[in-house]
Design a protein around this motif. Structure first.
Motif: not given
Length: 71
Positions: A5-6, A8, A42-44, A46
């Motif tokens: 999950g690291k 994108a 990857a960017r999350r 929030v």
């Protein structure tokens, strides 16, 4: 990689059969790629990102209503 999950886009890391058998090698390869090219991480997001329903807006100035009130 989807496994970590690291990234994108998992296709940014070239395929290596060793990564299928050794999770530590996979993690090290992903970390090295992210260090060399941080924009691939990857960017999350929030919190409030400014999309979606915001509820009803306050009624603004109604020029037609003002003109009708004077007539």
């Amino acid at each position: 990689m989807r496994a970590t999950g690291k990234l994108a886009d998992p296709t940014d890391l070239p395929f290596n059969a060793e990564h299928l058998e050794d999770p530590d090698a996979l993690a090290a390869a992903v970390d090295a790629l992210i260090e060399a090219k941080p924009h691939l991480k990857a960017r999350r997001f929030v919190g409030d990102v400014g999309q979606g329903g915001r509820g009803s807006a306050e009624a603004g100035v109604n020029l037609l209503g003002m003109l009708n009130a004077r007539a």
